[in-house]
Design an enzyme around this catalytic site. Sequence first.
Site, PDB file in Angstrom:
ATOM      1  N   ALA A  63       0.857  -1.180   0.000  1.00 40.44           N
ATOM      2  CA  ALA A  63       0.000   0.000   0.000  1.00 40.44           C
ATOM      3  C   ALA A  63       0.895   1.232   0.000  1.00 40.44           C
ATOM      4  CB  ALA A  63      -0.867  -0.013   1.249  1.00 40.44           C
ATOM      5  N   GLY A 102       0.847  -5.127   0.724  1.00 41.03           N
ATOM      6  CA  GLY A 102      -0.265  -5.158  -0.223  1.00 41.03           C
ATOM      7  C   GLY A 102       0.140  -5.713  -1.588  1.00 41.03           C
ATOM      8  N   GLU A 105      -0.163  -9.331  -1.150  1.00 43.05           N
ATOM      9  CA  GLU A 105      -1.611  -9.573  -0.996  1.00 43.05           C
ATOM     10  C   GLU A 105      -2.319  -9.500  -2.352  1.00 43.05           C
ATOM     11  OE1 GLU A 105      -1.960  -6.552   2.136  1.00 43.05           O
ATOM     12  OE2 GLU A 105      -2.869  -8.100   3.392  1.00 43.05           O
ATOM     13  N   GLU A 125       4.250  -5.452   7.220  1.00 41.77           N
ATOM     14  CA  GLU A 125       3.418  -4.390   7.824  1.00 41.77           C
ATOM     15  C   GLU A 125       3.723  -4.169   9.300  1.00 41.77           C
ATOM     16  OE1 GLU A 125       2.400  -6.608   5.657  1.00 41.77           O
ATOM     17  OE2 GLU A 125       0.918  -5.778   4.271  1.00 41.77           O
TER      18      GLU A 125
HETATM   19  C1  3H9 Z   1       0.602  -2.341   3.381  1.00 42.89           C
HETATM   20  O1  3H9 Z   1       0.858  -2.833   2.328  1.00 42.89           O
HETATM   21  C2  3H9 Z   1      -0.740  -2.480   4.054  1.00 42.89           C
HETATM   22  C3  3H9 Z   1      -1.617  -3.503   3.413  1.00 42.89           C
HETATM   23  O2  3H9 Z   1      -1.407  -4.753   4.001  1.00 42.89           O
HETATM   24  C4  3H9 Z   1      -3.090  -3.286   3.581  1.00 42.89           C
HETATM   25  C5  3H9 Z   1      -3.700  -1.973   3.493  1.00 42.89           C
HETATM   26  C6  3H9 Z   1      -5.176  -1.995   3.629  1.00 42.89           C
HETATM   27  N1  3H9 Z   1       4.626   3.422  -0.091  1.00 42.89           N
HETATM   28  O3  3H9 Z   1      13.406   2.243   0.614  1.00 42.89           O
HETATM   29  P1  3H9 Z   1      13.809   2.912  -0.639  1.00 42.89           P
HETATM   30  C7  3H9 Z   1       9.361   4.987  -1.318  1.00 42.89           C
HETATM   31  S1  3H9 Z   1       1.737  -1.395   4.207  1.00 42.89           S
HETATM   32  C8  3H9 Z   1       5.067   4.661  -0.388  1.00 42.89           C
HETATM   33  O4  3H9 Z   1      14.781   4.020  -0.542  1.00 42.89           O
HETATM   34  P2  3H9 Z   1      15.037   0.460  -1.505  1.00 42.89           P
HETATM   35  C9  3H9 Z   1      10.396   5.395  -0.280  1.00 42.89           C
HETATM   36  O5  3H9 Z   1       9.842   6.259   0.686  1.00 42.89           O
HETATM   37  C10 3H9 Z   1       3.154  -1.369   3.148  1.00 42.89           C
HETATM   38  N2  3H9 Z   1       6.366   4.919  -0.677  1.00 42.89           N
HETATM   39  O6  3H9 Z   1      14.332   1.854  -1.733  1.00 42.89           O
HETATM   40  C11 3H9 Z   1      11.441   6.058  -1.145  1.00 42.89           C
HETATM   41  O7  3H9 Z   1      10.987   7.360  -1.434  1.00 42.89           O
HETATM   42  P3  3H9 Z   1      12.036   8.560  -1.611  1.00 42.89           P
HETATM   43  C12 3H9 Z   1       3.896  -2.640   3.171  1.00 42.89           C
HETATM   44  C13 3H9 Z   1       7.219   3.901  -0.647  1.00 42.89           C
HETATM   45  O8  3H9 Z   1      15.363  -0.067  -2.825  1.00 42.89           O
HETATM   46  C14 3H9 Z   1      11.393   5.241  -2.444  1.00 42.89           C
HETATM   47  O9  3H9 Z   1      10.125   4.588  -2.434  1.00 42.89           O
HETATM   48  N3  3H9 Z   1       5.140  -2.507   2.406  1.00 42.89           N
HETATM   49  C15 3H9 Z   1       6.814   2.601  -0.338  1.00 42.89           C
HETATM   50  O10 3H9 Z   1      16.138   0.595  -0.505  1.00 42.89           O
HETATM   51  C16 3H9 Z   1      12.487   4.185  -2.524  1.00 42.89           C
HETATM   52  O11 3H9 Z   1      12.469   3.406  -1.334  1.00 42.89           O
HETATM   53  C17 3H9 Z   1       6.279  -2.157   2.985  1.00 42.89           C
HETATM   54  O12 3H9 Z   1       6.370  -1.985   4.176  1.00 42.89           O
HETATM   55  C18 3H9 Z   1       5.446   2.373  -0.062  1.00 42.89           C
HETATM   56  N4  3H9 Z   1       4.967   1.141   0.226  1.00 42.89           N
HETATM   57  O13 3H9 Z   1      13.950  -0.457  -0.804  1.00 42.89           O
HETATM   58  C19 3H9 Z   1       7.473  -1.979   2.085  1.00 42.89           C
HETATM   59  N5  3H9 Z   1       7.898   1.778  -0.383  1.00 42.89           N
HETATM   60  O14 3H9 Z   1      12.925   8.167  -2.754  1.00 42.89           O
HETATM   61  C20 3H9 Z   1       8.155  -0.675   2.370  1.00 42.89           C
HETATM   62  C21 3H9 Z   1       8.942   2.565  -0.708  1.00 42.89           C
HETATM   63  O15 3H9 Z   1      11.196   9.752  -1.835  1.00 42.89           O
HETATM   64  N6  3H9 Z   1       9.261  -0.406   1.484  1.00 42.89           N
HETATM   65  N7  3H9 Z   1       8.535   3.838  -0.882  1.00 42.89           N
HETATM   66  O16 3H9 Z   1      12.798   8.606  -0.295  1.00 42.89           O
HETATM   67  C22 3H9 Z   1      10.472  -1.006   1.632  1.00 42.89           C
HETATM   68  O17 3H9 Z   1      10.687  -1.858   2.473  1.00 42.89           O
HETATM   69  C23 3H9 Z   1      11.574  -0.553   0.724  1.00 42.89           C
HETATM   70  O18 3H9 Z   1      11.263   0.732   0.257  1.00 42.89           O
HETATM   71  C24 3H9 Z   1      11.782  -1.482  -0.506  1.00 42.89           C
HETATM   72  C25 3H9 Z   1      12.794  -0.807  -1.484  1.00 42.89           C
HETATM   73  C26 3H9 Z   1      12.363  -2.812  -0.026  1.00 42.89           C
HETATM   74  C27 3H9 Z   1      10.505  -1.680  -1.246  1.00 42.89           C
END
Ligand code: 3H9
Length: 717
Positions: A63, A102, A105, A125
């Site tokens: 998400a 998500g 999911e 999450e």
């Molecule tokens: C969810 O899914 C809830 C659901 O179950 C149900 C809902 C009803 N959203 O980390 P990076 C941005 S909760 C928005 O530097 P990497 C991040 O801020 C979500 N933005 O890259 C950054 O922005 P900026 C569950 C996001 O290669 C840019 O992308 N998912 C999101 O080192 C690059 O990110 C997670 O918890 C997002 N979901 O790592 C995953 N993800 O360049 C969270 C990233 O402006 N994300 N951004 O600073 C991560 O763990 C890492 O970002 C990922 C990439 C491994 C994906």
Amino acid sequence: MKGTVLYEVQGDVAVLTVDNPPVNPLSDGVRNGLYESLQKAEDDETIKGVVLTGNGRAFIAGADISEFGGNVEGKSLNEVFQKLEFCKKPVVAAINGIALGGGLETALCCNYRIIDKNAIVGLPEVNLGLLPGGGGTQRLPRLTGPSEALKMMLTGSHVPASKALNMGIVDSMSDNVVADSIEFIKNVAEKSDSHPKVRDINEKMIEARGDDKVLLEAQAMAAKGRKGQFAPGQIIKCVESAINLDDFDEGLKKEGEYFLECLMHPQREAMIHIFFGERAASKIADVPKETKIMDIKKAGIVGSGTMGGGIAMCFANAGIPVHIIDQDEENLKRGISVIEKNYDFMVGRGRLSAEQKDAVFGLVSSSLKYEDLSDCDIVIEAVYENLELKHEIFKSLDEHVKDGAILASNTSGLNIDSIASVTNRPEKVVGTHFFSPANIMRLLEVVRGEETSDETLATVMSVGKRLKKAAVVSLNAPGFIGNRMLFGYTAQANMLLLEGALPHQIDQALESFGLNMGPFRMMDLVGLDLGWRARKLSGKESPLHAKIGDELCEQNRYGQKNGAGYYNYSEGSRAPNPAPENESTYEKISSDNGFTRREISDEEIVDRCVLALINEGADILSEGVAQRAADIDVVYINGYGFPIWRGGPMHHANAMGLDKVIEKLEKYRELTGNDVYKPSEMLITLAKNGERLGEAPKKEDRKQKLDFEMSSVANNF
Ligand code: 3H9
């Protein structure tokens, strides 16, 4: 609207590609795009099946985290997932890269899942104070069984493709995932009208019914690894519903209710603050985005002690060859064997295969000569804290290491400008303050000297990311960010001891608040003698807060290292036991210094220690030593055991309300007469304007830096 979904027809297959760079979160534009694209595929009679994939390196990263806590526009995730799960055409998820939260999911709502061999999946999450609220808690256990699903959701771990295949999360693995998925969906669409849905797979749920063991194990796991957190208990309740409810939709409903409770909980805001805070920390306000980043192909380390060895492991783990030098052959041999033992330990624990160990340990080389560092792109000095010694080392490095290479010092408090001044490349000199053990602790304070160039700074921040560190920039100022705050905090813990509280009471109060380790356990671990020796050497009288610790040292009680400090330790154990024999010392020193010992409440203990952190943090911010309040939070959580679910000391202050913070500071200032509690001017101004702690002021508006001597943290206790 943010993000979109590209629609392309290949033969009789619709290929839907999520496009929301860089990692394709399910923002409003993506949700609407998915819904409309699925409708389009359903409406087109020539389409037999659908392939869903992502653009770039991610499938879908979950998400859109920035939407939580605000007004959400467009289709809801549940509407999209329902559309996907009941699509009239069979759908295969072509998981081309990162599929988290998500994102996974989404894939679980598809009929089939094919994964690229380099992709990862996970439900992280919990790291955001949330639970998988898009059906993940109901669908994942149906594929993997509840025990594995709970482990995945409670740790938030990333699962590589081959493991996901073994666990039954995906159906197959591929080298060419989109092309293979198109071929696959064409074939199954031709063969059958009926396609599997995860919601209908019930065997593993029925099997788990009536047996509490899995849930009890999960509770034990959460209590150990996620102390104080709200979301883990909610996740376990969701899986309990998945196991016990016959109707899948009833389980989904329960998940929705538990998710909402997490969403409204203050821990969610705190943990998301840290998610974005860690990412913001890598952005340096006055360093342009397009600043060139040097190619770091090889690293060098000076010193093969605990720090040097730990830092070398960080580079090797990131796949960067690293050469260690030491002046003493025996030290070097010992250091290298400690590194090997650490890797062997990981093999023993199943965290590394024997081949992986050989590969990673093979990246570490060593010798006794500076000349052997000549081809390194960055060299980190990691010897003990002595400015003259560091001057000598940097002169030699400047002479032997190739022009243009970065020279870094792993100092915890010495003056980087002074170290840089002995070289002919001050613009390439920077501080890299790793925390011990460096191969485990995530924090890296990057200390910016007066002459450190933008290129050096940007490069070191990008190295920090490659080493998987939470890297935060600090100006070159006494104690940098973390140790300066720690100083104020431990000083207050010591004052509470002088006024009447006992070490175990203070430790317990702060550990109940959420700190990993109370201050007296920590001081015993670090060693009380470091500060005592430094003070003796300087010939200065012990400050009030250090009087008890110094007296314990006079009695040969140095802490864990010799089995006695504020606590007693049995041989070979780190478990603290009460030391009632110290109490007469506490009483004597209190009375010698004019204190009448009194009962002190746990509330006062927590308030005074945490307020000392907040007030010092506000000064650090107003001087521009830290760029933003969130940087201070990232430092304190990753380096000093502050609970992530409280969002760090600065977020904690914002959540409490700055008015309230000032009121409490004034109260303790009056009670103790101690100026530590004189509210920082920044707090007063922000509170007056109804603002929160955020960015540091512009250069011209900054408070003058405190003018006290740069010193190592050793002098602080
Ligand atoms: C969810 O899914 C809830 C659901 O179950 C149900 C809902 C009803 N959203 O980390 P990076 C941005 S909760 C928005 O530097 P990497 C991040 O801020 C979500 N933005 O890259 C950054 O922005 P900026 C569950 C996001 O290669 C840019 O992308 N998912 C999101 O080192 C690059 O990110 C997670 O918890 C997002 N979901 O790592 C995953 N993800 O360049 C969270 C990233 O402006 N994300 N951004 O600073 C991560 O763990 C890492 O970002 C990922 C990439 C491994 C994906």
